[in-house]
Design a protein around this motif. Structure first.
Motif, PDB file in Angstrom:
ATOM      1  N   ILE A   7       4.177  28.140  32.608  1.00 38.08           N
ATOM      2  CA  ILE A   7       3.600  27.071  33.410  1.00 38.08           C
ATOM      3  C   ILE A   7       4.582  25.918  33.566  1.00 38.08           C
ATOM      4  N   PRO A   8       4.534  25.208  34.704  1.00 39.35           N
ATOM      5  CA  PRO A   8       5.429  24.067  34.916  1.00 39.35           C
ATOM      6  C   PRO A   8       5.289  22.990  33.844  1.00 39.35           C
ATOM      7  N   LEU A   9       4.104  22.853  33.288  1.00 35.08           N
ATOM      8  CA  LEU A   9       3.884  21.827  32.272  1.00 35.08           C
ATOM      9  C   LEU A   9       4.639  22.114  30.982  1.00 35.08           C
ATOM     10  N   SER A  10       5.153  23.333  30.830  1.00 38.23           N
ATOM     11  CA  SER A  10       5.850  23.661  29.587  1.00 38.23           C
ATOM     12  C   SER A  10       7.122  22.849  29.410  1.00 38.23           C
ATOM     13  N   ALA A 111     -13.081  32.882  55.413  1.00 41.52           N
ATOM     14  CA  ALA A 111     -13.257  33.628  54.163  1.00 41.52           C
ATOM     15  C   ALA A 111     -13.138  32.728  52.943  1.00 41.52           C
ATOM     16  N   ILE A 112     -12.293  31.717  53.028  1.00 38.94           N
ATOM     17  CA  ILE A 112     -12.047  30.812  51.902  1.00 38.94           C
ATOM     18  C   ILE A 112     -12.229  29.386  52.402  1.00 38.94           C
ATOM     19  N   GLY A 113     -13.024  28.604  51.685  1.00 37.94           N
ATOM     20  CA  GLY A 113     -13.232  27.216  52.076  1.00 37.94           C
ATOM     21  C   GLY A 113     -11.991  26.370  51.818  1.00 37.94           C
ATOM     22  N   MET A 114     -11.828  25.331  52.606  1.00 43.03           N
ATOM     23  CA  MET A 114     -10.658  24.462  52.450  1.00 43.03           C
ATOM     24  C   MET A 114     -10.657  23.749  51.104  1.00 43.03           C
ATOM     25  N   GLY A 115     -11.821  23.441  50.567  1.00 42.73           N
ATOM     26  CA  GLY A 115     -11.884  22.837  49.238  1.00 42.73           C
ATOM     27  C   GLY A 115     -11.340  23.775  48.174  1.00 42.73           C
ATOM     28  N   ASP A 116     -11.622  25.059  48.332  1.00 37.14           N
ATOM     29  CA  ASP A 116     -11.089  26.061  47.398  1.00 37.14           C
ATOM     30  C   ASP A 116      -9.569  26.150  47.510  1.00 37.14           C
ATOM     31  N   VAL A 117      -9.056  26.054  48.734  1.00 39.97           N
ATOM     32  CA  VAL A 117      -7.608  26.083  48.942  1.00 39.97           C
ATOM     33  C   VAL A 117      -6.967  24.856  48.287  1.00 39.97           C
ATOM     34  N   GLU A 118      -7.576  23.697  48.464  1.00 37.19           N
ATOM     35  CA  GLU A 118      -7.055  22.473  47.835  1.00 37.19           C
ATOM     36  C   GLU A 118      -7.072  22.598  46.312  1.00 37.19           C
ATOM     37  N   LEU A 119      -8.127  23.195  45.784  1.00 33.48           N
ATOM     38  CA  LEU A 119      -8.210  23.384  44.338  1.00 33.48           C
ATOM     39  C   LEU A 119      -7.148  24.363  43.849  1.00 33.48           C
ATOM     40  N   LEU A 120      -6.854  25.377  44.629  1.00 32.81           N
ATOM     41  CA  LEU A 120      -5.767  26.293  44.271  1.00 32.81           C
ATOM     42  C   LEU A 120      -4.418  25.576  44.283  1.00 32.81           C
ATOM     43  N   PHE A 121      -4.254  24.606  45.180  1.00 37.30           N
ATOM     44  CA  PHE A 121      -3.042  23.792  45.177  1.00 37.30           C
ATOM     45  C   PHE A 121      -2.917  23.070  43.835  1.00 37.30           C
ATOM     46  N   VAL A 122      -4.010  22.470  43.383  1.00 38.19           N
ATOM     47  CA  VAL A 122      -4.007  21.769  42.089  1.00 38.19           C
ATOM     48  C   VAL A 122      -3.719  22.749  40.952  1.00 38.19           C
ATOM     49  N   LEU A 123      -4.339  23.918  40.985  1.00 32.94           N
ATOM     50  CA  LEU A 123      -4.059  24.923  39.948  1.00 32.94           C
ATOM     51  C   LEU A 123      -2.582  25.306  39.962  1.00 32.94           C
ATOM     52  N   GLY A 124      -2.011  25.411  41.148  1.00 35.18           N
ATOM     53  CA  GLY A 124      -0.587  25.718  41.255  1.00 35.18           C
ATOM     54  C   GLY A 124       0.285  24.666  40.597  1.00 35.18           C
ATOM     55  N   LEU A 125      -0.133  23.409  40.688  1.00 36.05           N
ATOM     56  CA  LEU A 125       0.617  22.349  40.016  1.00 36.05           C
ATOM     57  C   LEU A 125       0.650  22.571  38.513  1.00 36.05           C
ATOM     58  N   PHE A 129       3.148  29.092  40.509  1.00 31.78           N
ATOM     59  CA  PHE A 129       2.799  30.067  41.545  1.00 31.78           C
ATOM     60  C   PHE A 129       2.124  31.295  40.960  1.00 31.78           C
ATOM     61  N   TRP A 130       2.760  31.925  39.967  1.00 31.67           N
ATOM     62  CA  TRP A 130       2.190  33.158  39.417  1.00 31.67           C
ATOM     63  C   TRP A 130       0.873  32.901  38.719  1.00 31.67           C
ATOM     64  N   GLY A 131       0.747  31.740  38.069  1.00 33.96           N
ATOM     65  CA  GLY A 131      -0.522  31.402  37.427  1.00 33.96           C
ATOM     66  C   GLY A 131      -1.630  31.203  38.443  1.00 33.96           C
ATOM     67  N   ALA A 132      -1.312  30.517  39.555  1.00 30.62           N
ATOM     68  CA  ALA A 132      -2.317  30.295  40.602  1.00 30.62           C
ATOM     69  C   ALA A 132      -2.727  31.620  41.246  1.00 30.62           C
ATOM     70  N   VAL A 189      -9.822  29.667  32.585  1.00 29.09           N
ATOM     71  CA  VAL A 189     -10.094  29.774  31.149  1.00 29.09           C
ATOM     72  C   VAL A 189      -9.573  31.113  30.610  1.00 29.09           C
ATOM     73  N   LEU A 190      -9.762  32.179  31.362  1.00 29.40           N
ATOM     74  CA  LEU A 190      -9.276  33.492  30.925  1.00 29.40           C
ATOM     75  C   LEU A 190      -7.753  33.562  30.924  1.00 29.40           C
ATOM     76  N   LEU A 191      -7.108  32.805  31.800  1.00 30.73           N
ATOM     77  CA  LEU A 191      -5.661  32.841  31.930  1.00 30.73           C
ATOM     78  C   LEU A 191      -4.940  31.996  30.869  1.00 30.73           C
ATOM     79  N   MET A 192      -5.585  30.949  30.388  1.00 31.52           N
ATOM     80  CA  MET A 192      -4.903  30.003  29.513  1.00 31.52           C
ATOM     81  C   MET A 192      -4.300  30.599  28.233  1.00 31.52           C
ATOM     82  N   PRO A 193      -4.924  31.595  27.602  1.00 28.91           N
ATOM     83  CA  PRO A 193      -4.272  32.171  26.415  1.00 28.91           C
ATOM     84  C   PRO A 193      -2.911  32.826  26.719  1.00 28.91           C
ATOM     85  N   PHE A 194      -2.667  33.163  27.989  1.00 25.93           N
ATOM     86  CA  PHE A 194      -1.427  33.818  28.357  1.00 25.93           C
ATOM     87  C   PHE A 194      -0.398  32.860  28.929  1.00 25.93           C
ATOM     88  N   ALA A 195      -0.777  31.584  29.047  1.00 26.70           N
ATOM     89  CA  ALA A 195       0.147  30.579  29.580  1.00 26.70           C
ATOM     90  C   ALA A 195       0.856  29.898  28.411  1.00 26.70           C
TER      91      ALA A 195
END
Length: 196
Positions: A7-10, A111-125, A129-132, A189-195
């Motif tokens: 993750i970038p935060l590392s 198919a995907i709401g714009m709010g969901d896309v914006e939230l994926l942008f935040v997750l990407g931060l 990329f691979w985590g998102a 939550v499921l991804l965090m143990p692998f980050a």
């Protein structure tokens, strides 16, 4: 840090990473509750996620500028974390918008709401990329399981009504739409143990 998803935060001190990931979880939990109730992703959740991510990097760079012992160099934090987070967020967003365009063309509706896309942008931060992309894949798999379960439940209720039995639940029939943020939050939550 050695992990499956880097993750970038590392690039930040461990305490900053943990705090940022916990705050993101809180933001996702709040956004999930709002999405379930009102079927929107609150703009304040997006803004809070971006603000907290920036604050984590600013605090790491301030620690370097102040000369605190153990602080990471500003160039390392900038290149390794900040740029990686923004790049991951942008690439994930472009990919999701491309997939949405194709799916919308096929199905005739968004198919995907714009709010969901914006939230994926935040997750990407936060997770790069691979985590998102991993969060999106896991969320889609969970949403597919949910959809199958709801369709099966509706079929069972129709069967019980046809047999003259009173159904156990009075849920509205499932129309195939659902709030997506809870699935993104669960995937996170499921991804965090692998980050790391």
């Amino acid at each position: 840090m050695n992990a499956s998803i880097d993750i970038p935060l590392s690039a930040l001190p461990q305490s900053c990473v943990i705090a940022a990931l916990v705050f993101l979880f809180c933001i996702l939990a709040w956004a999930s509750a709002v999405d379930i109730k009102r079927r929107i992703v609150p703009g304040a959740a997006i803004a809070a996620g971006i603000f907290l991510w920036c604050a984590a990097f600013v605090s790491a760079m301030a620690a370097d500028a102040a000369g605190w012992e153990g602080a990471l160099t500003a160039s390392y934090v900038w290149e390794r974390g900040f740029v990686a987070g923004i790049g991951g967020a942008l690439f994930a967003t472009v990919l999701v918008l491309s997939v949405d365009a194709v799916l919308s063309h096929i199905t005739g509706r968004s198919a995907i709401g714009m709010g969901d896309v914006e939230l994926l942008f935040v997750l990407g931060l936060y997770v790069g990329f691979w985590g998102a992309i991993a969060c999106l894949f896991i969320a889609c798999a969970l949403a597919a399981l949910y959809s199958c379960a709801r369709f099966a439940f509706d079929a069972l209720m129709r069967f019980l009504r046809a047999k003259g039995r009173r159904p156990v639940s009075e849920l509205r029939p499932f129309d195939g739409t659902f709030p997506f943020v809870p699935f993104l939050a669960a995937a996170y939550v499921l991804l965090m143990p692998f980050a790391g």
